[in-house]
Design a protein around this motif. Structure first.
Motif: not given
Ligand SMILES: Cc1cc2nc3c(=O)[nH]c(=O)nc-3n(C[C@H](O)[C@H](O)[C@H](O)COP(=O)(O)OP(=O)(O)OC[C@H]3O[C@@H](n4cnc5c(N)ncnc54)[C@H](O)[C@@H]3O)c2cc1C
Lengths: 399, 400
Positions: B91-97, B100-105, B111-113, B58-68
């Motif tokens: 990759g495919a099927g992680s559910g993360a995108p 990130l787009a629609a989840g509550t805080e 989930f992301l961490p 999850g390098i491209s995910w926001p820092k606050e959720y454990g990404g970079q």
């Protein structure tokens, strides 16, 4: 890594498209098929004024000094508009001079190219339609300060209007410098700039599918000053290879531009043509043909710009060039044929414009290397050298 | 245009390779062989933990959720190197995108961490017996009941259901609404009472497929939900907007290294095989017909690579996908099939030999591929449906 055009590239592309939509309607391509010159000098001059002719020529010689990807963008848009202009042959020769010509040659020729008052062409192929050094038999024999050039060249683009022609010829047998001919078939080749008005030069126009201007050119004891040698004597082959590679990638850009426009015409036609009570664009089989057309053009475009970009970086690119051309040959042909199919009988009619694109793209698939020829080069680089292959890692060209 | 990785990215690639060399030991490999990559044994879990520590998931995910907050291209490089070593990272099927787009805080923080640390993984509960390509006709029901939802229905081909920690479920919340407008997405633990998982076995794994087989999972599942009660906080995005929430994630889930490598790995494999081997007296690599065909496939594989790079570039530019993800999802799987079938004609009868057979080539990988290469053109959006989308969304053509 960003394979999409950046802002500046996109701007050049948009401007080129706007200009050509206004100045270069399909009618022009149609008229030029019957014209003696084959190109409209006014349009050529306007292109020069826009800086297109020298876009990738060095700034010190009146060019814009931009990377080849920019010239690729211009060629793509010219292809889209099927603009009947002699830029491809001029750029091939001019870029070879910019790479390997003497300072004097560059000073003499390049500013005139950029200004629009010098059309150039190049001549390689003889009887054997393969881009291999052993096919070259035209011979230039030294005589005082001159060479005497004798030979016949085929499929020479825009020869009818070119003032100079860059001719690949033999100045020594293939086995020069102690090499055996088999080990180094490229040895002994040279590039000569020949004034097309010289005594002993004649040509016969060829009647082609694209109805463009190609000639069979005869050099019958033509006297050419030794100062017209471009690059080192007997060692022209690497320069010729790079000229052919650049020309091939630029031709791919032109094919991609023309094929995409042709696909768009098919898609528009499908939206407007009704059958069985609905637009034919609502039929899934038609939709899927259209989806494939776009996939194929996109693929050709990506391969083409990667090849051009690599050349700009000074990296080996002949494998990438071959990838682009083999793919464009097969897929751009499939695109324009599919668009014909979508047009039903109408696409087959002389009065309808679609064939202007169809015939050109088809003809371009046969120019500068067939699919078999390019794939053979790729196979060589994949299979004939040691080490494991990996996609996305450099493939080293052979030969 | 710029077709190269930056020097920093090249050195990241070297670092990842060194990590793999050090941490993907023969014991880890053996565990993967035995259990499958997604079904994590203790050694594999340890490897993922170290991977998480490096910050490579999850390098491209926001820092606050454990990404970079890093680039999608960097993430791609990590994914590619691991995928080549037979290991799925993101990759495919992680559910993360979609999260990130629609989840509550709260959902993002949970989930992301968890995904990054490898403690959470999703089974994707989309397909049903009567809803495959036409997913929007799904019938699994979720009914609001106070602060909860109650789920009843069946899912089909739910691949990771027997080991995933959670399910990413699409269910119908409004049966009266038009079919795309009555669907919601729920994220909840697989050990919630009322869930039954039954195995379905694929044709590709009898005998077991060797690692490197391009589909590979031996098992998928059918999953039954009987009065499964979950808190309303499991809802992802707004109620009845699930179709659109899912779509946000789907394009991003369709692109990336593992998708791409699934379709092109065998191009490399066959080239390397014929370079290093003959079949008896037959020097395959010298056969002109084979050479022509291999070159043709190689060019297509390059197009797959470049289409993937185009998707990455689009993500980096923050741009919108119109048809590009679908384009990749048509071209690459169909290419994979062409290569697989061509290999069978290059190797002839040797390509029928399965894993464990006398004289099998590369543990029978080419034979196992023949049974499943077309699957990547069916799941996650079939090539037919993808072509529809290119035509309709990309080219503005009307519905039939
Ligand atoms: C091994 C495996 C693992 C899977 N893992 C998961 C998973 O983890 N989670 C999950 O939810 N699903 C999973 N799937 C399901 C997969 O996504 C579906 O198989 C897929 O969506 C197709 O649905 P279907 O099998 O019902 O085929 P159908 O929808 O019945 O389609 C059959 C054929 O009809 C074609 N077709 C359908 N509609 C059209 C149309 N409009 N025009 C033209 N042709 C059409 C399809 O392209 C296909 O070729 C998995 C499947 C397999 C085989």
């Amino acid at each position: 890594m960003d394979v999409l055009p950046n802002e500046e590239e996109q701007m050049v592309k948009n401007l080129a498209r706007e200009f050509l939509e206004a100045e270069c309607p399909p009618r022009l391509a149609r008229e030029m098929e019957k014209d003696d010159l084959g190109y409209p000098p006014e349009l050529w001059q306007k292109m020069a004024d826009l800086g297109w002719l020298g876009i990738s020529l060095p700034e010190e010689h009146g060019g814009q000094g931009l990377p080849l990807t920019y010239l690729g963008i211009i060629m793509e848009e010219l292809g889209r508009a099927i603009a009947p202009v002699p830029l491809h042959s001029t750029a091939m020769a001019a870029l070879a001079v910019a790479e390997a010509g003497s300072a004097e040659q560059q000073r003499q020729l390049l500013p005139r190219v950029s200004r629009g008052d010098l059309i150039l062409t190049w001549a390689f192929t003889e009887q054997t339609p393969r881009f291999r050094p052993e096919t070259i038999h035209a011979e230039a024999v030294p005589d005082g300060d001159d060479f005497i050039l004798t030979g016949t060249k085929m499929f020479v683009d825009n020869f009818n209007v070119a003032e100079q022609c860059l001719v690949a010829c033999r100045t020594a047998p293939a086995a020069a410098d102690g090499d055996t001919a088999a080990a180094n078939p490229g040895a002994g080749l040279s590039l000569l700039l020949v004034d097309t008005a010289s005594r002993g030069v004649s040509h016969t126009p060829l009647t082609t599918l694209a109805k463009d201007k190609q000639s069979k050119v005869f050099f019958d004891g033509v006297r050419v000053p030794q100062a017209n040698l471009v690059g080192p004597r007997h060692q022209g082959w690497p320069i010729i290879q790079r000229m052919l590679d650049r020309g091939t990638a630029l031709l791919c850009a032109q094919m991609v531009g023309a094929a995409r426009k042709d696909a768009e015409m098919g898609i528009d036609y499908a939206k407007n043509r009704a059958a069985f009570g609905r637009p034919i664009a609502a039929f899934q089989s038609i939709q899927h043909i259209c989806a494939d057309m776009i996939l194929w053009v996109d693929g050709g475009q990506l391969l083409t710009y990667e090849a051009l970009w690599k050349m700009d970086q000074g990296l080996p690119a002949s494998v990438e060039v071959s990838q682009a051309k083999a793919f464009c040959n097969d897929k751009c042909e499939a695109v324009v044929r599919s668009s014909q199919v979508i047009h039903g009988g109408m696409g087959f009619m002389m009065e309808f414009d679609l064939h202007l694109w169809f015939r050109r793209v088809t003809a371009w698939t046969m120019r500068l290397g067939t699919s078999f020829e390019h794939r053979a080069k790729i196979a060589q680089s994949l299979l004939d050298q040691p080490g494991r292959v990996r996609l996305g890692m450099d493939q080293i060209p052979v030969g | 245009m710029d077709f190269a990785y930056t020097p920093e990215q090249e050195s990241l690639r070297q670092e990842v390779r060194a990590f793999i060399e050090e941490n993907v030991s023969p014991e880890v490999r053996q565990e993967i062989e035995e259990l499958g990559i997604r079904h994590r044994g203790p050694k594999v879990r340890e490897m993922y933990r170290k991977l998480g520590e490096r910050g490579w998931v999850g390098i491209s995910w926001p820092k606050e959720y454990g990404g970079q907050d890093g680039s999608r291209i960097d993430q791609y490089i990590v994914e590619e190197e691991f995928a080549r070593a037979g290991i799925t990272v993101g990759g495919a099927g992680s559910g993360a995108p979609a999260i990130l787009a629609a989840g509550t805080e709260e959902q993002k923080k949970y989930f992301l961490p968890g995904l990054i640390k490898g403690e959470i993984s999703f089974a994707l509960g989309f397909t049903e017996p009567q809803a495959g390509a036409d997913l929007a006709s799904l019938q699994c029901r979720a009914v609001r009941d106070g602060d909860d939802y109650v789920i009843n229905g069946q899912k089909m081909f739910t691949t990771a259901a027997h080991y995933a920690s959670h399910i990413y479920l699409m269910a119908r919340t409004d049966p009266e609404a038009p079919k795309h407008r009555g669907i919601s997405i729920f994220l909840f633990p697989m050990d919630t009472p009322g869930i039954t998982v039954r195995p379905l076995w694929t044709i590709q794994n009898d005998p077991p497929a060797p690692s490197g087989t391009t589909y590979g999972d031996a098992r998928t599942n059918e999953v039954f939900f009987e009065d499964v009660r979950i808190p309303a906080s499991c809802l992802l995005g707004d109620e009845n907007m699930g179709w659109y929430v899912g779509a946000m994630g789907l394009n991003l889930d369709r692109v990336g290294a593992s998708r791409y490598l699934i379709s092109v790995k065998r191009d490399e494999d066959i080239v390397n095989y014929v370079k290093e081997n003959q079949l008896g007296d037959y020097a395959v690599a010298e056969d002109p017909s084979v050479r022509d065909r291999i070159a043709e496939l190689w060019i297509e594989a390059q197009v797959c690579r470049l289409m993937t790079m185009r998707s990455m570039s689009l993500v980096e530019q923050g741009g919108n996908f119109t048809y590009e993800g679908s384009a990749e999802k048509v071209f690459a799987p169909e290419h994979g099939v062409r290569t697989t079938e061509t290999i069978s004609q290059i190797l002839g009868p040797y390509a029928q030999l399965l894993n464990g057979s006398e004289d099998a080539i590369e543990e029978g990988v080419f034979a196992h591929n023949l049974m499943g290469s077309f699957q990547s053109g069916i799941n996650h959006g079939s090539t037919q449906v993808m072509r529809d989308q290119i035509a309709r969304r990309g080219l503005g053509m009307p519905r039939g």
